[in-house]
Design a protein around this motif. Sequence first.
Motif, PDB file in Angstrom:
ATOM      1  N   VAL A   1      -5.780   4.371   3.162  1.00 32.36           N
ATOM      2  CA  VAL A   1      -5.669   3.870   1.785  1.00 32.36           C
ATOM      3  C   VAL A   1      -5.773   2.348   1.779  1.00 32.36           C
ATOM      4  CG1 VAL A   1      -4.176   3.696  -0.229  1.00 32.36           C
ATOM      5  CG2 VAL A   1      -4.291   5.845   1.037  1.00 32.36           C
TER       6      VAL A   1
ATOM      7  N   ASN B   1       0.403   5.808  -0.224  1.00 35.02           N
ATOM      8  CA  ASN B   1      -0.444   6.993  -0.361  1.00 35.02           C
ATOM      9  C   ASN B   1       0.241   8.071  -1.190  1.00 35.02           C
ATOM     10  OD1 ASN B   1       1.555   7.787   1.403  1.00 35.02           O
ATOM     11  ND2 ASN B   1       0.179   8.889   2.801  1.00 35.02           N
TER      12      ASN B   1
ATOM     13  N   GLU C   1      -2.074   9.993  -3.070  1.00 34.37           N
ATOM     14  CA  GLU C   1      -3.140  10.562  -2.230  1.00 34.37           C
ATOM     15  C   GLU C   1      -2.545  11.010  -0.890  1.00 34.37           C
ATOM     16  OE1 GLU C   1      -6.962   7.917  -3.089  1.00 34.37           O
ATOM     17  OE2 GLU C   1      -5.200   6.687  -2.668  1.00 34.37           O
TER      18      GLU C   1
ATOM     19  N   LEU D   1      -4.349  11.373   2.554  1.00 36.87           N
ATOM     20  CA  LEU D   1      -4.834  10.205   3.285  1.00 36.87           C
ATOM     21  C   LEU D   1      -3.681   9.506   3.989  1.00 36.87           C
ATOM     22  CD1 LEU D   1      -7.278   8.609   0.661  1.00 36.87           C
ATOM     23  CD2 LEU D   1      -7.855  10.110   2.576  1.00 36.87           C
ATOM     24  N   LYS D   2      -3.986   8.884   5.119  1.00 36.29           N
ATOM     25  CA  LYS D   2      -2.987   8.059   5.792  1.00 36.29           C
ATOM     26  C   LYS D   2      -2.869   6.725   5.074  1.00 36.29           C
ATOM     27  CE  LYS D   2      -3.990   9.982  10.379  1.00 36.29           C
ATOM     28  NZ  LYS D   2      -4.481   9.645  11.738  1.00 36.29           N
ATOM     29  N   ASN D   3      -1.709   6.087   5.220  1.00 37.37           N
ATOM     30  CA  ASN D   3      -1.511   4.779   4.598  1.00 37.37           C
ATOM     31  C   ASN D   3      -2.566   3.778   5.065  1.00 37.37           C
ATOM     32  OD1 ASN D   3       0.476   4.835   2.683  1.00 37.37           O
ATOM     33  ND2 ASN D   3       1.847   3.437   3.760  1.00 37.37           N
TER      34      ASN D   3
ATOM     35  N   THR E   1       0.838  -1.202   0.000  1.00 34.52           N
ATOM     36  CA  THR E   1       0.000   0.000   0.000  1.00 34.52           C
ATOM     37  C   THR E   1       0.873   1.253   0.000  1.00 34.52           C
ATOM     38  OG1 THR E   1      -1.752  -1.119   1.216  1.00 34.52           O
ATOM     39  CG2 THR E   1      -1.758   1.280   1.290  1.00 34.52           C
TER      40      THR E   1
END
Length: 396
Positions: free
Chosen positions: A132, A121, A124, A127-129, A119
């Motif tokens: 996401v 981010n 993005e 957003l926090k990991n 994962t």
Amino acid sequence: MNMRLLVDELKLDKFRSFKGVTIPIGRKITVISGVNGVGKSNILSLIASGSGTNRKSPMNSNYQPEFTEFFNIDSTEPYQDYKLYLKYVKKNGDFAIARRLSFKDDTPTNRGIRIIPRTTNIYEPKLKNSEVAQRDKSKFDVGGSARVKIPTIYSSLSRLYPLGEKVDSVKINKVRRQNLIIQKKADEKFRDWYNFVIPGAIRENADVSVINKSACSRASLHMDIINTPTLSQSIGQDNIGNIISALTELYILSLENNYQGGLLCIDEIEVSLHPDTQVRMLILLNKLSEELNIQIIMSTHSLTILKECLELEKKDNANYKVIYLKNPSAPIIAKQKSYPLLKADMFAKLSFNKPHVNMYFEDEIGKKLFCELMKSFESIVRVVENQASENKLRNI
């Protein structure tokens, strides 16, 4: 996941000689070219490492390539510092999901230093990991250290291991009638597609077999070519068979209700293929990319394929991309991609001859007027060149 996803770009912030390079990917066909050692095959294998499904094909091959099957990450490399990202989009072009390609040392379990998609981010940052990761799992059924669920095939150069050189390392098994290959009439597709690339090569009633080479991680289909015993076929014929085998595997998948498309990566597609055969293969790939929802990424040194794909890109640069890499010590993407320029770079020329332009006139008066205008222009140029410090142009 019941959604068509496509690779949109590979971002190489840091990987071996690459620094701050982003490779855009076409929706249908992407061609990656450049001089030897610039990293084309690495790029293909990195792209193939972000996706896959853990299932077997009717030939017992998988749809989840492993980077370590094709390349080695040495323990002396600063692989912990590598920063690699894959971006995937929906069919309409909207952002869908991203993966960070991290490296894990599994040498103690004999798996080498391998790639784990995780994962990220990076696309993005607000957003926090963890946010996401939760979204990716619920929307795309992709866990925090999992691949994007796109059936993926990587056709490496190991496919070109000559059949006749080490007979004891090649196994040929006839396909049984109950096999999906025959049940789904995939053997007919294989024959028809092969005969499109090399017209009249395979008889109508030819039997289908599966070939396993010890040097190759993927099995391939085979149908005897007229007047050519199996173990005597050329590398070019075998190359075509391997590529069309991959297409046939994806065809069988496409018959399933939940199929949303696949990804096919082909290293050095043109090996041992005549220029006309290369063009026919490209036509077939373009056709099946549309019919079977396959995103195709290939590397090549072929000027024939480059020329054809540059024309496709010129007409539709969303579906077709030509990526030409220069400078192996610090690779960059060529911004100017005219065919003469790329050809000059391939032959290590600093300059190239401009193409000769034919001119036609409706009558002699038009021709004479054009010649007089050119004489006037050449006179102006000479005056300006000889007396550059004076303002002569306005007075002529």
